[in-house]
Enzyme design. Structure first.
Site, PDB file in Angstrom:
ATOM      1  N   CYS A 187       0.846  -1.195   0.000  1.00  0.00           N
ATOM      2  CA  CYS A 187       0.000   0.000   0.000  1.00  0.00           C
ATOM      3  C   CYS A 187       0.882   1.246   0.000  1.00  0.00           C
ATOM      4  O   CYS A 187       2.110   1.164   0.089  1.00  0.00           O
ATOM      5  CB  CYS A 187      -0.926   0.018   1.213  1.00  0.00           C
ATOM      6  SG  CYS A 187      -0.073   0.204   2.787  1.00  0.00           S
ATOM      7  N   CYS A 189       3.247   1.724   2.845  1.00  0.00           N
ATOM      8  CA  CYS A 189       4.508   0.980   2.736  1.00  0.00           C
ATOM      9  C   CYS A 189       5.579   1.857   2.092  1.00  0.00           C
ATOM     10  O   CYS A 189       6.730   1.876   2.531  1.00  0.00           O
ATOM     11  CB  CYS A 189       4.312  -0.285   1.900  1.00  0.00           C
ATOM     12  SG  CYS A 189       3.222  -1.519   2.624  1.00  0.00           S
ATOM     13  N   ASP A 241      11.232  28.160 -31.724  1.00  0.00           N
ATOM     14  CA  ASP A 241      12.404  28.581 -32.488  1.00  0.00           C
ATOM     15  C   ASP A 241      12.016  28.469 -33.964  1.00  0.00           C
ATOM     16  O   ASP A 241      11.142  27.672 -34.315  1.00  0.00           O
ATOM     17  CB  ASP A 241      13.577  27.650 -32.163  1.00  0.00           C
ATOM     18  CG  ASP A 241      14.722  27.835 -33.132  1.00  0.00           C
ATOM     19  OD1 ASP A 241      15.191  28.974 -33.276  1.00  0.00           O
ATOM     20  OD2 ASP A 241      15.124  26.838 -33.761  1.00  0.00           O
ATOM     21  N   ASP A 259      15.480  23.160 -31.258  1.00  0.00           N
ATOM     22  CA  ASP A 259      16.264  21.992 -31.651  1.00  0.00           C
ATOM     23  C   ASP A 259      17.771  22.212 -31.650  1.00  0.00           C
ATOM     24  O   ASP A 259      18.534  21.268 -31.760  1.00  0.00           O
ATOM     25  CB  ASP A 259      15.846  21.530 -33.056  1.00  0.00           C
ATOM     26  CG  ASP A 259      16.355  22.455 -34.146  1.00  0.00           C
ATOM     27  OD1 ASP A 259      16.437  23.675 -33.892  1.00  0.00           O
ATOM     28  OD2 ASP A 259      16.666  21.962 -35.246  1.00  0.00           O
ATOM     29  N   ASP A 289      19.392  26.861 -28.578  1.00  0.00           N
ATOM     30  CA  ASP A 289      18.080  26.811 -27.929  1.00  0.00           C
ATOM     31  C   ASP A 289      18.159  26.210 -26.526  1.00  0.00           C
ATOM     32  O   ASP A 289      17.204  26.326 -25.757  1.00  0.00           O
ATOM     33  CB  ASP A 289      17.095  25.972 -28.760  1.00  0.00           C
ATOM     34  CG  ASP A 289      16.825  26.572 -30.119  1.00  0.00           C
ATOM     35  OD1 ASP A 289      16.813  27.814 -30.210  1.00  0.00           O
ATOM     36  OD2 ASP A 289      16.636  25.815 -31.082  1.00  0.00           O
TER      37      ASP A 289
END
Length: 749
Positions: free
Chosen positions: A13, A16, A443, A636, A640
């Site tokens: 549970c 735990c 971008d 990318d 960036d």
């Protein structure tokens, strides 16, 4: 400082998980520990003083828990393709078999007792002189057989003070059994208490049977949330066809090294990442990238391990093997994300950590209230069974499992669905932040645009010359040039199926253009003069930020060609989808304002920020955040990376650099900008499911505990039977898992 992920055995549970976290962080050398109940994994940060795994387990074993080393053997680590069951997976399979066996014994007994209860209610109960001894024998078998796990929970609580769900069920069923055994075996005790002959053996049997059944069903349901990992692992192949000295040999994929030459036949799975050396094929990359259409590839094209060659045969050079392949990195990223903790989960974790002790106190207070206040109104004989009923029902129904499962199960399914669609989510925090983004900043180059120049316009200055002829002449000359724009002109001609002409006496004039003899006449492609740039045809193109070239034949200008970086095919539809989601769009670029404005108009982007130096992108993102916006950045390139890190949520195109991908919380395979709105839609859907799960988990416990405690009994006569409490408790956890699994079919984007 080392960071390791361990499987966990023995968790039942959410409490735990809290206990394990507390015990781990108390160990010298453990800097931080994070335990995920849904994935049953612990992420542990260790310093140089950290003890061995055996020493850590010596601290956890008395509580019934073990950390399991998930490290593969060397061969598997090198190949990462021949999937072998981890210690955790073996332990899970063992635990599932054990649960199934206990359910086979406990559930039929529970159903039998329910049938006897219904028979007694509808017709006539069995005589207590017959029923009680038989029920006691069966209850003894069930409590000390399948129910041992709950008794161990009580023993652990008494010895170490660690209270879990097993503690609650164990106390409830043991109390029911102890009281019933006392009045059955010792009539003087029954007479002293003034109790009747009614016993709670049936409660012990039914609660244990239904709770164990619920645990078994929950375990099976939880395995479905992690199906994506299993599917990804299933893509991995164990063998490869190695080409050496002209001979083909089938080898284990662990023997493949960078630079090895491999053969792929039709229908075969590509074993590792590489570059095609000879031949061609049609590659199905849907399982990795989410793209349904197979891609034709030939020499020089890259291939990804785990994808399938549908047609053709080729050899390729292995470039990335073992854990460095794209598929292995995807699996690692998905596993890490599914095991991570979302900020919204912290509230549920804090509640679950203190829930069991609070429930124990509430159950004892409720018992005392019934035996004191209840006795005043209805007498001790009538109040005692109601007190025991309420005490047991509170202990059984107050399970924090639904709270513990609410967030991680939804995260597991959401991250998995993203991976199936080529959207890799680094962690739960990234997913949660993306869900609340109200502004997406793109971008330009390589994100909104293709990042490659292309011929966009052909303007004939000589009305007698067709556009196809203009392109043929320009490409025939530019074929011999090394200028980047030359390649775009040649590519445009080849795309149109134009046959290029033979040329001679090729000359390149640095910074001016190129020329050659074509069909015996001089053809030149050059920069426009000032006067030509001022012509309306050229001026309009230059205002759009395009590069203009003049085609000249025999000293006379016959055409103008315009070249520019063009927007990606689905960029406009992606922006429109974002606007439907109520998101503002911004494009940021270092290009001139004219170029940026033109691209933004084509894509339908709201706002343009142009002329920004690479170092300034992060600053502009911060400015938007200061305006109160929650910003997702899509990029990318290396330039960036700072902006991706500063943004509330960073989305990297996987066609870009590793630095950009490392800085982002979300990676989109194949650089498909059309998946940006899909990623946001998925994150929003996942967060909605999380909130719904948490609401019902809190609402369930808030309503169930007073009902179980008898708060509605004086007014409405409502009292929850412990057997029904056990069923409801299991049902709450199953409903949360089912709600999360609905994400697999939910429409997103």
């Amino acid at each position: 400082m080392a960071r390791k992920v361990y499987g966990i055995s023995g968790m039942h549970c959410a409490s735990c998980a809290a206990i394990i976290e507390k015990r781990l962080t108390a160990i010298e050398g453990v800097r931080h520990a994070e335990v995920n109940f849904a994935t049953e994994k612990a992420t542990v940060e260790l310093d140089s003083r950290a003890p061995s795994l055996d020493s850590i387990n010596d601290r956890l074993r008395p509580l019934g828990y073990l950390l399991l080393d998930e490290t593969h053997d060397q061969g598997a680590a090198e190949s990462e393709t021949a999937h072998q069951a981890t210690p955790k997976e073996r332990e899970e399979a063992k635990e599932l078999r054990k649960n199934r066996n206990t359910v086979r014994l406990a559930l039929p007994s529970a159903i039998l007792m329910v049938a006897l209860m219904l028979y007694g209610m509808l017709f006539r109960p069995l005589p207590h002189t017959l029923y009680n001894p038989l029920a006691m024998i069966l209850a003894t078998i069930i409590l000390f057989g399948p129910g041992r796990t709950f008794l161990r929970g009580v023993a652990s609580f008494l010895r170490y003070g660690a209270a879990t769900m097993d503690t609650l069920v164990g106390l409830g069923t043991a109390t029911a059994y102890g009281y019933s055994a006392a009045i059955t075996l010792f009539p003087p005790v029954r007479d002293f208490l003034g109790a009747g002959t009614h016993t709670y053996f049936d409660t012990t049997i039914i609660v244990i049977g239904f709770v164990l059944s619920g645990k078994y069903l929950e375990s099976r349901s939880k395995t479905r949330t992690g199906e994506t990992i299993e599917k990804l692992i299933g893509l991995q192949t164990k063998s490869a066809l190695l080409v050496r000295d002209g001979k083909e040999t089938l080898v284990d994929v662990s023997e493949v090294r960078r630079g090895s030459l491999l053969r792929v036949k039709p229908g075969a799975v590509i074993p590792v990442d590489g570059i095609i050396a000879a031949g061609d094929g049609t590659i199905d990359e849907s399982a990795v990238s989410g793209e349904p259409v197979p891609v034709d590839k030939g020499p020089g094209d890259s291939v990804t391990g785990g994808t399938i060659n549908r047609r053709g045969s080729f050899t390729f050079t292995a470039m990335q093997v073992g854990s460095k392949t794209m598929l292995s990195r995807i699996i690692a990223m998905v596993e890490e994300a599914q095991g991570s903790r979302a900020p919204i989960q912290n509230l549920a974790d804090r509640v679950a950590a203190v829930f069991v002790p609070v429930v124990l106190v509430l159950a004892l207070l409720d018992l005392l209230l019934w035996l004191t206040l209840g006795t005043r109104f209805m007498g001790f004989t009538e109040a005692l069974p109601l007190a025991l009923n309420s005490f047991i029902a509170i202990l059984v129904i107050a399970c924090p499992c639904a709270l513990g499962l609410a967030t991680p199960t939804a995260i597991i399914v959401g991250v998995g669905r993203g991976a199936e669609n080529g959207i890799l989510i680094r962690n739960a925090e990234a997913l949660e932040k993306l869900a609340v983004a109200d502004t997406v900043v793109f971008d330009k180059t390589g994100t909104v645009t293709t990042g490659r120049p292309a011929v966009t316009d052909i303007v004939a200055l000589d009305t007698g010359t067709a556009a196809s002829r203009i392109l043929q002449l320009a490409a025939s000359v530019e074929r011999l040039s090394e200028h980047p724009l030359a390649g775009a002109i040649v590519e445009a001609a080849e795309r149109d199926g134009t046959e290029l002409l033979e040329c001679s006496q090729f000359r390149s004039e640095e910074g001016l253009g190129v020329s050659a003899l074509v069909e015996g006449r001089e053809v030149r492609v050059r920069k426009p003069t000032a006067g030509e740039s001022a012509r309306p045809e050229a001026a309009a193109l230059l205002e759009e930020g395009k590069t203009v070239a003049v085609l000249e034949r025999e000293g006379r200008a016959i055409a103008i060609l315009a070249l520019a970086d063009t927007i990606k095919e689905n960029a406009r539809s992606a922006v429109e989808a974002l606007k439907r989601q109520g998101i503002q769009t911004v494009m940021i670029t270092g290009d001139r304002a004219e170029t940026a404005e033109h691209i933004a108009r084509e894509a339908g982007i709201d706002t343009v920020i142009s002329g920004v130096l690479p170092a300034g992108k992060a600053e502009r993102i911060a400015n938007l955040q200061q305006e109160g916006r929650t910003v997702a950045m899509v990029g990318d390139g290396i330039n960036d990376a700072p902006a991706l890190a500063v943004a509330d949520a960073g989305i990297a195109m996987a066609t870009g650099t590793d630095i950009a991908i490392a800085a982002a919380g979300v990676t989109i395979l194949k650089g498909d900008v059309g998946k940006v709105p899909l990623a946001i839609g998925l994150s929003r859907a996942t967060l909605r499911v999380v909130k719904r799960n948490l609401f019902w988990a809190f609402f369930y416990n808030i309503l169930a505990i007073p009902l179980a405690g008898g708060a509605f009994y004086p007014i409405f006569g409502l009292l929850l039977h412990p057997a029904l409490a056990g069923t409801a408790m299991a049902g709450s956890s199953l409903s949360v898992v089912a709600s999360s699994l609905w994400l697999k079919r939910m429409k997103i984007g």
